[in-house]
Each structure stands twice: as C-alpha cells, then as structure tokens.
Design an enzyme around this catalytic site. Structure first.
Site, mmCIF file in Angstrom:
data_model
loop_
_atom_site.group_PDB
_atom_site.id
_atom_site.type_symbol
_atom_site.label_atom_id
_atom_site.label_comp_id
_atom_site.label_asym_id
_atom_site.label_seq_id
_atom_site.Cartn_x
_atom_site.Cartn_y
_atom_site.Cartn_z
ATOM 1 N N HIS A 41 -4.070 72.241 40.629
ATOM 2 C CA HIS A 41 -4.125 72.011 42.073
ATOM 3 C C HIS A 41 -5.555 71.922 42.611
ATOM 4 C CE1 HIS A 41 -0.048 73.291 41.344
ATOM 5 N NE2 HIS A 41 -0.447 74.517 41.021
ATOM 6 N N ARG A 84 0.682 74.439 45.917
ATOM 7 C CA ARG A 84 1.073 74.097 44.537
ATOM 8 C C ARG A 84 1.756 72.734 44.457
ATOM 9 N NH1 ARG A 84 0.389 79.001 41.676
ATOM 10 N NH2 ARG A 84 0.769 80.747 43.054
ATOM 11 N N GLU A 94 2.382 66.084 31.919
ATOM 12 C CA GLU A 94 2.044 67.311 32.658
ATOM 13 C C GLU A 94 3.267 68.233 32.654
ATOM 14 O OE1 GLU A 94 0.753 66.393 36.641
ATOM 15 O OE2 GLU A 94 1.076 68.458 37.329
ATOM 16 N N HIS A 146 4.876 72.162 33.827
ATOM 17 C CA HIS A 146 4.817 73.454 34.525
ATOM 18 C C HIS A 146 6.095 74.212 34.230
ATOM 19 C CE1 HIS A 146 1.334 72.069 36.662
ATOM 20 N NE2 HIS A 146 1.986 70.945 36.893
ATOM 21 N N LEU A 147 5.967 75.479 33.983
ATOM 22 C CA LEU A 147 7.150 76.310 33.749
ATOM 23 C C LEU A 147 8.003 76.398 35.016
ATOM 24 C CD1 LEU A 147 4.865 78.778 32.003
ATOM 25 C CD2 LEU A 147 6.928 78.008 30.849
ATOM 26 N N SER A 148 7.325 76.642 36.128
ATOM 27 C CA SER A 148 8.042 76.798 37.398
ATOM 28 C C SER A 148 8.205 75.438 38.073
ATOM 29 C CB SER A 148 7.263 77.742 38.313
ATOM 30 O OG SER A 148 5.993 77.180 38.644
ATOM 31 N N PRO A 171 -5.461 78.601 32.753
ATOM 32 C CA PRO A 171 -5.676 80.007 33.069
ATOM 33 C C PRO A 171 -4.400 80.801 33.323
ATOM 34 C CG PRO A 171 -6.313 78.596 34.902
ATOM 35 C CD PRO A 171 -6.076 77.698 33.737
ATOM 36 N N ALA A 222 -3.354 76.958 37.424
ATOM 37 C CA ALA A 222 -3.853 76.765 38.792
ATOM 38 C C ALA A 222 -4.862 75.625 38.905
ATOM 39 C CB ALA A 222 -4.484 78.070 39.288
ATOM 40 N N ARG A 233 3.500 88.246 33.030
ATOM 41 C CA ARG A 233 3.031 87.751 34.334
ATOM 42 C C ARG A 233 4.216 87.228 35.154
ATOM 43 N NH1 ARG A 233 0.376 81.788 35.117
ATOM 44 N NH2 ARG A 233 -0.181 82.048 37.285
ATOM 45 N N ASN A 245 -0.480 71.911 30.563
ATOM 46 C CA ASN A 245 -0.156 72.797 31.674
ATOM 47 C C ASN A 245 -1.473 73.444 32.077
ATOM 48 O OD1 ASN A 245 0.623 74.670 33.526
ATOM 49 N ND2 ASN A 245 2.201 75.641 32.253
ATOM 50 N N ASP A 294 -10.595 63.768 35.802
ATOM 51 C CA ASP A 294 -11.560 62.786 35.268
ATOM 52 C C ASP A 294 -11.548 62.784 33.741
ATOM 53 O OD1 ASP A 294 -12.301 61.950 37.770
ATOM 54 O OD2 ASP A 294 -14.188 63.067 37.832
ATOM 55 N N TYR A 340 7.934 82.912 35.825
ATOM 56 C CA TYR A 340 7.499 82.211 34.611
ATOM 57 C C TYR A 340 8.329 82.544 33.368
ATOM 58 C CZ TYR A 340 3.524 81.072 37.567
ATOM 59 O OH TYR A 340 2.747 80.604 38.592
HETATM 60 C C1 DQA Z 1 2.088 76.749 36.550
HETATM 61 C C2 DQA Z 1 2.185 76.567 38.061
HETATM 62 C C3 DQA Z 1 0.837 76.769 38.722
HETATM 63 O O1 DQA Z 1 0.939 76.607 40.130
HETATM 64 C C4 DQA Z 1 0.315 78.157 38.438
HETATM 65 O O2 DQA Z 1 -0.972 78.331 38.992
HETATM 66 C C5 DQA Z 1 0.322 78.496 36.995
HETATM 67 C C6 DQA Z 1 1.457 78.074 36.174
HETATM 68 C C7 DQA Z 1 3.474 76.711 35.867
HETATM 69 O O3 DQA Z 1 3.517 76.569 34.646
HETATM 70 O O4 DQA Z 1 4.498 76.836 36.553
HETATM 71 O O5 DQA Z 1 -0.554 79.192 36.494
HETATM 72 O O6 DQA Z 1 1.320 75.683 36.010
#
Ligand code: DQA
Length: 147
Positions: free
Chosen positions: A81, A112, A99, A101-103, A11, A78, A19, A75, A88, A24
């Site tokens: 978390h 997070r 996995e 994540h950009l941040s 999402p 949210a 955003r 990725n 599953d 990001y």
């Molecule tokens: C994210 C980090 C998540 O905490 C956040 O909800 C996102 C993006 C990231 O790519 O840094 O939507 O997955």
C-alpha cells in the site's frame, strides 16, 4: 533447467500463525512455504521462497528475479500500500507477477484497498488465507504453459 518461481513475502509475514490469527490464520510462514512447495512440486515448478522485513531487500530480490526467475508471486505485506519502489522493481523485472494477500484487503481499512503492486501484476488473489499461495502457483503454471 527451468527457472524457479520466486515467492517473496514482505514485512511481518514472518509472524504468521501468531500475528492476528483471526485475520491471517493459524498457519506459520513455514506451513505456507510447505503448501506452496507441495503444489509447485505437483505442477513441476521449482520455488525460491523468501521473506524480508526490509523494503530494499525485497527490491533487490525482485531485481534478481528479473534475471533468474520465470515468474514472481509477491505478498509485500504493508509495502503493498506504500511502495512505489517495489512497483518500479516489478515493472523493470518484466516477468509475470501474481499478487497475493492472505486477507481480503477489500473488506478492510480504506488504506489497504489500494495496491501499488497491482499495476505490475497479472492478477490479485486475496481472502483465501494460505490457500491463496497454492492458487497463485496454479495461475503461474497456467501462464507459463501458455507460452
Ligand atoms: C497482507 C495485507 C496487508 O494489508 C498487510 O499489511 C499484511 C498482510 C495479507 O496477506 O493479507 O501485512 O498482505
């Protein structure tokens, strides 16, 4: 023919570029897709790149990947978390998952800093922005060539 690597985005990642760019980055999801495909092309991998704002759709795609994909790069935004359902699905798919994540989620709010997905992932790449997707493709290529 070799199976593709599914790259699944959760999402709000459709909003990349506009955003919270200070967190990001300024690249759009299309830019991220282009980078990912470019790196995969160099490494001889085919990519199926998708985004959904819906948890159930992500679960459906992970189930599909279990039969059709060689590996997953996820990725989940949210849902990372919150989603036992995505965990599953990854455990059931039983293919390598990276996995992304950009941040750097470990420098951010406490909520997070826990990921349900990590339990089903080979590793986590976070904090490198869009380049993290390229690192994930490299990690997948390395893992698949080990086999
Ligand atoms: C994210 C980090 C998540 O905490 C956040 O909800 C996102 C993006 C990231 O790519 O840094 O939507 O997955």
């Amino acid at each position: 023919m070799a199976k593709p690597v599914y790259v699944l985005n959760g999402p709000n990642l459709n909003l990349l570029g506009s955003r919270e760019p200070e967190i990001y980055g300024s690249e759009s999801l299309d830019d991220v897709r282009a980078r990912t495909l470019e790196k995969a092309g160099q490494l001889g991998l085919e990519i199926e790149f998708r985004q959904s704002n819906r948890e159930g759709e992500l679960v459906d795609w992970i189930q599909e990947a279990g039969g059709k994909a060689s590996a997953l790069i996820v990725n989940a935004g949210a849902y990372t978390h919150t989603s036992v359902a995505i965990l599953d699905a990854l455990l059931a798919a039983d293919i390598p998952c990276i996995e992304v994540h950009l941040s750097n989620i470990f420098q951010r709010e406490d909520f997070r800093q826990h990921s349900f997905l990590s339990q089903a992932s080979l590793g986590v790449i976070c904090g490198f922005g869009a380049q993290g997707y390229e690192f994930a493709v490299e990690a997948v290529a390395g893992r698949l060539s080990d086999k």
